[in-house]
Design a protein around this motif. Sequence first.
Motif, PDB file in Angstrom:
ATOM      1  N   THR A  36     -21.503 -16.138 -41.559  1.00 37.61           N
ATOM      2  CA  THR A  36     -21.010 -14.889 -40.940  1.00 37.61           C
ATOM      3  C   THR A  36     -19.698 -14.355 -41.351  1.00 37.61           C
ATOM      4  OG1 THR A  36     -22.314 -15.425 -38.866  1.00 37.61           O
ATOM      5  CG2 THR A  36     -20.565 -13.669 -38.588  1.00 37.61           C
ATOM      6  N   TYR A  37     -19.668 -13.176 -41.658  1.00 34.47           N
ATOM      7  CA  TYR A  37     -18.442 -12.427 -42.294  1.00 34.47           C
ATOM      8  C   TYR A  37     -17.692 -11.655 -41.492  1.00 34.47           C
ATOM      9  CZ  TYR A  37     -20.150 -14.750 -46.463  1.00 34.47           C
ATOM     10  OH  TYR A  37     -20.602 -15.657 -47.510  1.00 34.47           O
ATOM     11  N   SER A  38     -16.461 -11.644 -41.211  1.00 37.46           N
ATOM     12  CA  SER A  38     -15.655 -10.545 -40.484  1.00 37.46           C
ATOM     13  C   SER A  38     -15.001  -9.611 -41.199  1.00 37.46           C
ATOM     14  CB  SER A  38     -14.981 -11.327 -39.462  1.00 37.46           C
ATOM     15  OG  SER A  38     -13.967 -12.162 -40.094  1.00 37.46           O
ATOM     16  N   SER A  39     -14.755  -8.577 -40.567  1.00 32.22           N
ATOM     17  CA  SER A  39     -13.635  -7.435 -41.004  1.00 32.22           C
ATOM     18  C   SER A  39     -12.667  -6.941 -39.860  1.00 32.22           C
ATOM     19  CB  SER A  39     -14.461  -6.430 -41.760  1.00 32.22           C
ATOM     20  OG  SER A  39     -13.505  -5.441 -42.276  1.00 32.22           O
ATOM     21  N   ARG A  85     -24.945   5.876 -39.513  1.00 30.37           N
ATOM     22  CA  ARG A  85     -23.923   6.160 -40.502  1.00 30.37           C
ATOM     23  C   ARG A  85     -23.990   4.782 -41.650  1.00 30.37           C
ATOM     24  NH1 ARG A  85     -18.054   8.107 -39.411  1.00 30.37           N
ATOM     25  NH2 ARG A  85     -18.213   7.580 -41.748  1.00 30.37           N
ATOM     26  N   VAL A  86     -24.076   3.595 -41.064  1.00 30.59           N
ATOM     27  CA  VAL A  86     -24.156   2.422 -41.715  1.00 30.59           C
ATOM     28  C   VAL A  86     -25.315   2.242 -42.448  1.00 30.59           C
ATOM     29  CG1 VAL A  86     -24.140  -0.141 -41.668  1.00 30.59           C
ATOM     30  CG2 VAL A  86     -22.392   1.207 -40.272  1.00 30.59           C
ATOM     31  N   ASP A  87     -26.431   2.595 -41.720  1.00 33.64           N
ATOM     32  CA  ASP A  87     -27.905   2.662 -42.406  1.00 33.64           C
ATOM     33  C   ASP A  87     -28.315   1.208 -42.991  1.00 33.64           C
ATOM     34  OD1 ASP A  87     -30.242   3.695 -42.854  1.00 33.64           O
ATOM     35  OD2 ASP A  87     -29.689   4.508 -44.794  1.00 33.64           O
ATOM     36  N   ALA A  88     -27.987   0.373 -42.181  1.00 34.17           N
ATOM     37  CA  ALA A  88     -28.404  -0.900 -42.567  1.00 34.17           C
ATOM     38  C   ALA A  88     -29.504  -1.836 -41.624  1.00 34.17           C
ATOM     39  CB  ALA A  88     -27.280  -1.963 -42.505  1.00 34.17           C
ATOM     40  N   GLN A  98     -22.084  -7.352 -32.619  1.00 34.75           N
ATOM     41  CA  GLN A  98     -21.594  -7.669 -33.782  1.00 34.75           C
ATOM     42  C   GLN A  98     -19.986  -6.811 -33.894  1.00 34.75           C
ATOM     43  OE1 GLN A  98     -25.518  -7.146 -36.424  1.00 34.75           O
ATOM     44  NE2 GLN A  98     -23.635  -7.141 -37.576  1.00 34.75           N
ATOM     45  N   VAL A  99     -19.744  -5.842 -32.846  1.00 40.63           N
ATOM     46  CA  VAL A  99     -18.285  -5.356 -32.814  1.00 40.63           C
ATOM     47  C   VAL A  99     -17.773  -5.449 -31.575  1.00 40.63           C
ATOM     48  CG1 VAL A  99     -17.569  -2.737 -32.582  1.00 40.63           C
ATOM     49  CG2 VAL A  99     -19.389  -3.376 -34.079  1.00 40.63           C
ATOM     50  N   GLU A 100     -16.583  -5.730 -31.752  1.00 34.45           N
ATOM     51  CA  GLU A 100     -15.401  -5.988 -30.682  1.00 34.45           C
ATOM     52  C   GLU A 100     -14.327  -5.057 -30.811  1.00 34.45           C
ATOM     53  OE1 GLU A 100     -15.645  -7.920 -27.880  1.00 34.45           O
ATOM     54  OE2 GLU A 100     -17.778  -8.867 -28.345  1.00 34.45           O
ATOM     55  N   ALA A 116     -20.834  -9.662 -39.742  1.00 31.62           N
ATOM     56  CA  ALA A 116     -22.191  -9.144 -40.395  1.00 31.62           C
ATOM     57  C   ALA A 116     -22.434 -10.438 -41.403  1.00 31.62           C
ATOM     58  CB  ALA A 116     -21.970  -7.930 -41.056  1.00 31.62           C
ATOM     59  N   GLY A 117     -23.717 -10.232 -41.787  1.00 30.93           N
ATOM     60  CA  GLY A 117     -24.251 -11.150 -42.654  1.00 30.93           C
ATOM     61  C   GLY A 117     -23.355 -11.285 -44.063  1.00 30.93           C
ATOM     62  N   SER A 118     -22.589 -10.362 -44.447  1.00 28.54           N
ATOM     63  CA  SER A 118     -22.149 -10.276 -45.790  1.00 28.54           C
ATOM     64  C   SER A 118     -20.623  -9.555 -45.515  1.00 28.54           C
ATOM     65  CB  SER A 118     -22.703  -9.196 -46.770  1.00 28.54           C
ATOM     66  OG  SER A 118     -23.072  -8.047 -46.301  1.00 28.54           O
ATOM     67  N   PRO A 119     -19.751 -10.004 -46.421  1.00 28.04           N
ATOM     68  CA  PRO A 119     -18.406  -9.389 -46.287  1.00 28.04           C
ATOM     69  C   PRO A 119     -18.456  -7.924 -46.697  1.00 28.04           C
ATOM     70  CG  PRO A 119     -18.571 -10.548 -48.259  1.00 28.04           C
ATOM     71  CD  PRO A 119     -19.926 -10.621 -47.535  1.00 28.04           C
ATOM     72  N   GLU A 120     -19.216  -7.231 -47.424  1.00 33.47           N
ATOM     73  CA  GLU A 120     -19.221  -5.802 -47.705  1.00 33.47           C
ATOM     74  C   GLU A 120     -19.953  -5.052 -46.349  1.00 33.47           C
ATOM     75  OE1 GLU A 120     -20.657  -8.112 -49.560  1.00 33.47           O
ATOM     76  OE2 GLU A 120     -19.563  -8.043 -51.502  1.00 33.47           O
ATOM     77  N   LEU A 121     -20.888  -5.743 -45.825  1.00 35.49           N
ATOM     78  CA  LEU A 121     -21.447  -4.810 -44.459  1.00 35.49           C
ATOM     79  C   LEU A 121     -20.394  -5.082 -43.374  1.00 35.49           C
ATOM     80  CD1 LEU A 121     -23.924  -3.671 -43.331  1.00 35.49           C
ATOM     81  CD2 LEU A 121     -24.889  -5.727 -42.647  1.00 35.49           C
ATOM     82  N   ALA A 122     -19.531  -6.112 -43.256  1.00 41.06           N
ATOM     83  CA  ALA A 122     -18.945  -6.377 -42.041  1.00 41.06           C
ATOM     84  C   ALA A 122     -17.666  -5.246 -42.352  1.00 41.06           C
ATOM     85  CB  ALA A 122     -18.119  -7.760 -42.169  1.00 41.06           C
TER      86      ALA A 122
END
Length: 474
Positions: A36-39, A85-88, A98-100, A116-122
Amino acid sequence: MRQFLGILRARRKFVVVTLGLGALLTTGVILAIAPTYSSTSTLYMSTPSTGVADTYPQSSTAGQRAQSYADLARGPEVLQRVSERVDAGLSVSDLADQVETSVVEKTLLLRVDATAGSPELARRIASVEAEEIIRLVENLETPSDEEIPAPIIALLADKASFNPNAVAPNLPLGLGVGLLLSLVVGVAGAVLRDLLDTSVKTSEDVESMTSNAVMATLPYDPVIKKQPLCIEDGGGALAEAFRVLRTNLQFSNLDATRQTILVTSAIPDEGKTFVAANLAIAMAKSGRSVLLVDADFRNPGVADLLGLENSVGTITVLLGRASLEQATQEHVSGVSFLATGPKPPNPSEVLDTRAMRDLMSTIRAEYDVVIFDAPPILPVADAAILLTEVDGALLLTRYGSTSREHLRQAVLRIETVGGRLFGTVLNRTPRKALDGYGYGYGYGYGSTPEPARPRTDRSETRVRDVRSGRRVKR
């Protein structure tokens, strides 16, 4: 604390195995979990001021509303727009997990954390979520009168971060927690197993069940698998333990010039034949005439242990087909041996006859010590019958095998028939359970010599010919 440490020492294998399995299981679970990756992005809740006097009240109002917007930011409408908008392929419920959103304490900063499962998606989710919050504040705070400024506006303070390193699972932390839990389970399991273990393991267990002292504690020695007889002088700790047993038996009946001893156990597979044979050898080494009698007609084993014949013995004498002298064999250790002979269909009835009692009286008159290897006392009545004709019994218990209840019932059986219990022997005791003491000087485990094999060549085994009564070589 000493008892607790003793339990851990005795059950250390269980604790170590549990710890190892816990480490493997924890590692497997961690590796099976998808990374799991975060942003993170940060918004600043600004309060346009119309004057210095109004700055503090407006800031206080912005702080109060910031928490409200943090809650609204995770509402279905906002998350639905973020999903589109994310369209994933993420649903509103997925984004809710997934959002806090939270307000940094004592500030006007609203923080958005996305995973998310990838840093780009996060990063994409955090960025879109921040934009939707700005839009939400703008829609709700903009007054209808265009000349009046909005009391609260949201500004992007920090763009969504990009972290190429996974935040979960945390291998060091997860492994540490797993090992700690495994250790707790191992220690708790070891203590629980010890509390539920009813087997005899200490001299205190034996004495509490029998009200008799332990005559000897026989250490377990892997050498006995190859050489079960302590024939050689010295012989290490096990041979010294049999010498201790011999001495204790001699002192148990000082007034008797002759002794008849019954060796039995509560249940099978406790090592009674091994103890009876080695006790006889130890007695013979003291210069006394010793006869070892295999009285286990159901499962005779002394002849195989000594390397002698079992075809002629007690039953042969009772049937009148041979005399006692003809049926007696001599072992290289100096022990005389009387086998069982042909297997009778009714062992208990054979033992409880006048002929058997007369034979035992004859044997007692001819030898200084007579040792009977009897069957276990609980499953069959054979040993109880013999107890009425001997001086006393030696009750064998096996470390970690004989239960306290079996031992108690065996003692009760001996008392019921009016037999005398010389004492008990704790057999196959591990080295770690010997509490660090040895048997005499110079007989430590480190200096145990390699015992020699007994001479079992038939040419060296002398038996008396049944027909002529002469000693012949076989």
